[in-house]
Design an enzyme around this catalytic site. Structure first.
Site, short mmCIF file in Angstrom:
data_model
loop_
_atom_site.label_atom_id
_atom_site.label_comp_id
_atom_site.label_asym_id
_atom_site.label_seq_id
_atom_site.Cartn_x
_atom_site.Cartn_y
_atom_site.Cartn_z
N ASP A 193 0.94 -1.20 0.18
CA ASP A 193 0.04 0.03 -0.01
C ASP A 193 0.95 1.27 -0.09
O ASP A 193 1.96 1.16 -0.58
CB ASP A 193 -0.93 0.00 1.38
CG ASP A 193 -0.13 0.08 2.53
OD1 ASP A 193 1.02 -0.24 2.52
OD2 ASP A 193 -0.71 0.70 3.66
N ASP A 232 2.87 -7.36 8.59
CA ASP A 232 2.22 -6.36 7.92
C ASP A 232 1.38 -5.47 9.05
O ASP A 232 1.43 -4.43 8.92
CB ASP A 232 1.51 -6.79 6.77
CG ASP A 232 0.93 -5.46 5.90
OD1 ASP A 232 1.05 -5.22 5.28
OD2 ASP A 232 -0.39 -5.58 6.51
N1 LIG Z 1 -0.40 -2.80 4.24
C1 LIG Z 1 -1.62 -2.58 4.78
N2 LIG Z 1 -2.26 -1.58 4.31
C2 LIG Z 1 -3.76 -1.42 4.74
C3 LIG Z 1 -4.34 -2.31 5.74
C4 LIG Z 1 -5.47 -1.78 6.00
C5 LIG Z 1 -6.53 -1.96 6.91
N3 LIG Z 1 -6.45 -3.30 7.45
C6 LIG Z 1 -7.07 -3.80 8.43
C7 LIG Z 1 -7.12 -5.13 8.82
C8 LIG Z 1 -6.97 -5.33 10.29
C9 LIG Z 1 -6.94 -3.96 10.78
O1 LIG Z 1 -7.78 -3.97 12.06
C10 LIG Z 1 -7.08 -2.89 9.76
O2 LIG Z 1 -8.23 -2.20 9.86
C11 LIG Z 1 -5.66 -0.59 5.18
N4 LIG Z 1 -4.41 -0.42 4.18
C12 LIG Z 1 -4.11 0.45 3.36
O3 LIG Z 1 -3.64 1.75 4.08
C13 LIG Z 1 -3.95 2.87 3.12
C14 LIG Z 1 -4.80 3.69 3.88
O4 LIG Z 1 -4.17 4.43 4.75
P1 LIG Z 1 -4.78 6.07 5.20
O5 LIG Z 1 -5.28 6.77 4.04
O6 LIG Z 1 -3.99 6.38 6.41
O7 LIG Z 1 -6.21 5.62 5.76
C15 LIG Z 1 -4.54 2.37 1.90
O8 LIG Z 1 -3.66 2.02 1.01
C16 LIG Z 1 -5.25 0.96 2.50
O9 LIG Z 1 -5.63 0.18 1.41
C17 LIG Z 1 -3.47 -3.21 6.31
O10 LIG Z 1 -3.60 -4.07 7.38
N5 LIG Z 1 -2.28 -3.56 5.78
#
Ligand SMILES: Nc1nc2c(c(CN[C@H]3C=C[C@H](O)[C@@H]3O)cn2[C@@H]2O[C@H](COP(=O)(O)O)[C@@H](O)[C@H]2O)c(=O)[nH]1
Length: 306
Positions: free
Chosen positions: A215, A283
């Site tokens: 991401d 991650d």
């Molecule tokens: N590598 C990675 N990227 C993730 C997540 C998650 C959410 N995962 C959920 C699973 C369990 C937890 O309780 C989380 O809620 C979102 N993203 C990414 O982040 C970015 C958003 O950023 P901002 O604009 O600041 O909200 C966007 O690219 C989004 O696609 C993850 O886990 N890993």
């Protein structure tokens, strides 16, 4: 997911703007080798969960739309997750396959209680329609059927999703080679695993095959931890918030080198302590660290993939 691992490694070994720093990898592995600080899935308390097939439908819609929040300074992933949860609690049929095919931009905005157009709103609506259409055509309208047909294999699930739903085909061409990242397809498998605690719809006998999710937050965290180093021109682009084109060398390297770096950290932890940690666990820790760090500067690419 082998393709994700292998092609990310290829990018890392041909990279021009991003490099992996072995001292940084060593430091993180040393810090994590005894225990990875446990981050609970839904530590934010924003996701819908009812232990049944509707949760699977919710997570699939969520991950179909889980990309590119940054163009709206006030919008984050949390707004999407919580907004879709509230919509479903108000109306249990909100994500039925026939309904998904009919949403308009203003209706999606209303569903999420967002007062202005969403970033890439037309694309978000198009992807909702695609999900509804293909679920109806091939899976009786139910994401739970899609998951059931994968016989507890996350690799099969990612392959099935990317073959049926073009919007999840997160791949690109870099220096003449096809590179696979599959961020949203993989995060869907991980969300099931996390939400259902590895049981029922979340039981995958090959969860170790899932890589980190490339991401825009985790690459920035890896840089802050000293694991990734950026060329001066790339660092300048990020610091000055200049957009980086999707498919550019810089963008592909940021994402692919992050996948490879997490694999290297995982392997080093194994060599140091004999422990098999999951890329998914690494991650989630890295991501949770990143979103809680208000000063984090991330790259800006307009993309439907992350
Ligand atoms: N590598 C990675 N990227 C993730 C997540 C998650 C959410 N995962 C959920 C699973 C369990 C937890 O309780 C989380 O809620 C979102 N993203 C990414 O982040 C970015 C958003 O950023 P901002 O604009 O600041 O909200 C966007 O690219 C989004 O696609 C993850 O886990 N890993």
């Amino acid at each position: 997911m082998e393709a994700v691992r292998a092609t990310a490694a290829w990018v890392a070994s041909h990279s021009s703007h991003v490099t992996l720093d072995s001292a940084g990898i060593e430091k993180v592995a040393e810090r994590m080798k005894d225990s990875i600080p446990k981050v609970e899935w839904d530590f934010e308390g924003i996701h819908y969960f009812d232990d049944g097939p509707l949760t699977v439908q919710y997570l699939f819609v969520l991950d179909a739309l889980n990309f590119c929040f940054w163009p709206d300074k006030e919008m984050t992933y949390d707004h999407l997750a919580a907004g879709l949860k509230e919509a479903l609690q108000t109306d249990k049929s909100a994500f039925d396959a026939d309904r998904l095919q009919k949403y308009t931009g203003p209706e999606l905005r209303k569903l999420l209680k967002w007062p202005r157009p969403l970033p890439l709103e037309e694309e978000r609506v198009r992807l909702m329609h695609e999900v509804g259409f293909e679920l109806e055509r091939s899976f009786d309208g139910k994401a739970s059927k899609l998951v059931e047909s994968c016989e507890k294999s996350a690799a099969k699930l990612v392959a099935l999703i990317t073959s049926h739903f073009p919007g999840f085909r997160d791949h690109t061409v870099y220096k003449g080679h096809q590179i696979f990242l599959y961020k949203r397809a993989q995060i869907f498998a991980a969300d099931l695993w996390g939400a259902f605690k590895g049981q029922g719809y979340g039981q995958f006998n090959d969860i170790e095959s899932v890589t980190m999710f490339a991401d825009y937050i985790v690459p920035a965290v890896l840089q802050q931890l000293g694991v990734l180093k950026f060329s001066p021109s790339l660092a300048d682009m990020i610091e000055s918030n200049r957009e980086i084109s999707p498919g550019s060398e810089e963008e592909v390297e940021l994402r692919a080198c992050s996948v490879h770096a997490v694999e290297e950290i995982r392997e080093l932890i194994h060599r140091k302590s004999g422990k098999q940690v999951l890329s998914v666990e690494l991650d989630l820790w890295l991501w949770a660290f990143g979103v809680q760090c208000s000063s984090l500067q991330h790259h800006r690419t307009l993309s439907i993939y992350y």
